[in-house]
Design a protein around this motif. Sequence first.
Motif, PDB file in Angstrom:
ATOM      1  N   ARG A 171       0.828  -1.210   0.000  1.00  0.00           N
ATOM      2  CA  ARG A 171       0.000   0.000   0.000  1.00  0.00           C
ATOM      3  C   ARG A 171       0.859   1.256   0.000  1.00  0.00           C
ATOM      4  O   ARG A 171       1.898   1.279   0.636  1.00  0.00           O
ATOM      5  N   CYS A 172       0.389   2.296  -0.671  1.00  0.00           N
ATOM      6  CA  CYS A 172       1.100   3.575  -0.695  1.00  0.00           C
ATOM      7  C   CYS A 172       1.091   4.179   0.708  1.00  0.00           C
ATOM      8  O   CYS A 172       0.044   4.232   1.367  1.00  0.00           O
ATOM      9  N   ALA A 173       2.247   4.637   1.181  1.00  0.00           N
ATOM     10  CA  ALA A 173       2.352   5.209   2.520  1.00  0.00           C
ATOM     11  C   ALA A 173       1.619   6.545   2.604  1.00  0.00           C
ATOM     12  O   ALA A 173       1.257   6.999   3.687  1.00  0.00           O
ATOM     13  N   GLY A 174       1.371   7.163   1.458  1.00  0.00           N
ATOM     14  CA  GLY A 174       0.689   8.450   1.462  1.00  0.00           C
ATOM     15  C   GLY A 174      -0.815   8.299   1.494  1.00  0.00           C
ATOM     16  O   GLY A 174      -1.479   8.709   2.442  1.00  0.00           O
ATOM     17  N   CYS A 175      -1.389   7.635   0.480  1.00  0.00           N
ATOM     18  CA  CYS A 175      -2.846   7.612   0.334  1.00  0.00           C
ATOM     19  C   CYS A 175      -3.460   6.260   0.652  1.00  0.00           C
ATOM     20  O   CYS A 175      -4.681   6.139   0.733  1.00  0.00           O
ATOM     21  N   GLY A 176      -2.652   5.228   0.813  1.00  0.00           N
ATOM     22  CA  GLY A 176      -3.207   3.924   1.168  1.00  0.00           C
ATOM     23  C   GLY A 176      -3.650   3.091  -0.021  1.00  0.00           C
ATOM     24  O   GLY A 176      -4.021   1.933   0.124  1.00  0.00           O
ATOM     25  N   PHE A 201       5.464   4.427  -2.323  1.00  0.00           N
ATOM     26  CA  PHE A 201       4.419   5.357  -2.714  1.00  0.00           C
ATOM     27  C   PHE A 201       3.808   4.976  -4.067  1.00  0.00           C
ATOM     28  O   PHE A 201       4.463   4.341  -4.890  1.00  0.00           O
ATOM     29  N   CYS A 202       2.555   5.413  -4.292  1.00  0.00           N
ATOM     30  CA  CYS A 202       1.977   5.277  -5.623  1.00  0.00           C
ATOM     31  C   CYS A 202       2.577   6.382  -6.492  1.00  0.00           C
ATOM     32  O   CYS A 202       3.166   7.336  -5.983  1.00  0.00           O
ATOM     33  N   THR A 203       2.399   6.267  -7.781  1.00  0.00           N
ATOM     34  CA  THR A 203       3.006   7.244  -8.690  1.00  0.00           C
ATOM     35  C   THR A 203       2.523   8.658  -8.387  1.00  0.00           C
ATOM     36  O   THR A 203       3.292   9.612  -8.412  1.00  0.00           O
ATOM     37  N   ASP A 204       1.223   8.774  -8.052  1.00  0.00           N
ATOM     38  CA  ASP A 204       0.638  10.085  -7.806  1.00  0.00           C
ATOM     39  C   ASP A 204       1.279  10.759  -6.593  1.00  0.00           C
ATOM     40  O   ASP A 204       1.734  11.900  -6.667  1.00  0.00           O
ATOM     41  N   CYS A 205       1.335  10.024  -5.450  1.00  0.00           N
ATOM     42  CA  CYS A 205       1.910  10.614  -4.232  1.00  0.00           C
ATOM     43  C   CYS A 205       3.400  10.878  -4.420  1.00  0.00           C
ATOM     44  O   CYS A 205       3.925  11.878  -3.941  1.00  0.00           O
ATOM     45  N   TRP A 206       4.065   9.961  -5.127  1.00  0.00           N
ATOM     46  CA  TRP A 206       5.504  10.137  -5.342  1.00  0.00           C
ATOM     47  C   TRP A 206       5.780  11.420  -6.122  1.00  0.00           C
ATOM     48  O   TRP A 206       6.689  12.172  -5.810  1.00  0.00           O
TER      49      TRP A 206
HETATM   50 ZN   LIG Z   1      -0.502   7.346  -2.916  1.00  0.00          ZN
END
Ligand SMILES: [Zn+2]
Length: 234
Positions: free
Chosen positions: A13-18, A27-32
């Motif tokens: 899971r992305c540490a930013g948005c889950g 991170f997912c590409t968006d949060c990264w």
């Molecule tokens: Zn994310």
Amino acid sequence: MLMAPVNFALPKRCAGCGHISGPEGNFCTDCWSKLDILPEVGCLLCNQPVSITGSICGPCLDAPPKHDGVLAAVDYCDTARDLALKLKYGRKPGVADVMAALMVRHARRYPDAILVPIPLHRWRIWQRGFNQSLLIARSVTRLTGQQVLPSPILRTKRTSPLGGLSRTARSREVRGAFKMDLAHIGSIKGRQVLLVDDVYTTGATTNACADVLKRAGAETVHILCWARVLKEDR
Ligand SMILES: [Zn+2]
Ligand SMILES: [Zn+2]
């Protein structure tokens, strides 16, 4: 009969948005893409990004810091703030590993340094149960092999939140709030120190702690932090 091992690992899971992150990374590409990774150079005294290479920023010209520079992983954007809050209030200690992964590049520049967390007042430790800066320091050293000294600085006074106070009022608030634990002076004297914080904002607290470490004989004190609030007056 031996069974082939089955991979039960859940998607990461992305540490930013889950949301589910990519095959690699925290991170997912968006949060990264929203994270602003800070460069290693900047103001000669505090590393804040400056428009002219090799210059000193406005705040440092006004009052040179006690420390030898700020090593921040990222700019304090929404994603950076969410992670800091998750670690502090969300009881998600794994977040410290995610932060550490982006902080090691700075820590590795000082391989002989000892890591010291910004202390919390003991009331805060009782409330929260842990010091988030110590969690981050431990996560960093798991990657670098450096040593952590958990509490050489004592917080002798419970300070009010510093946001919104003037520079003078902030330094007045933290004055006398920290002192060296005499039992640890021998571990600090002559050493390079990385003072670990989650978010670097006004610098008043870290500056007061850097002063305590320098008086105890630290050779250098750099602030190693996850995120930094960049000041307007660059
Ligand atoms: Zn994310
Ligand atoms: Zn500066």
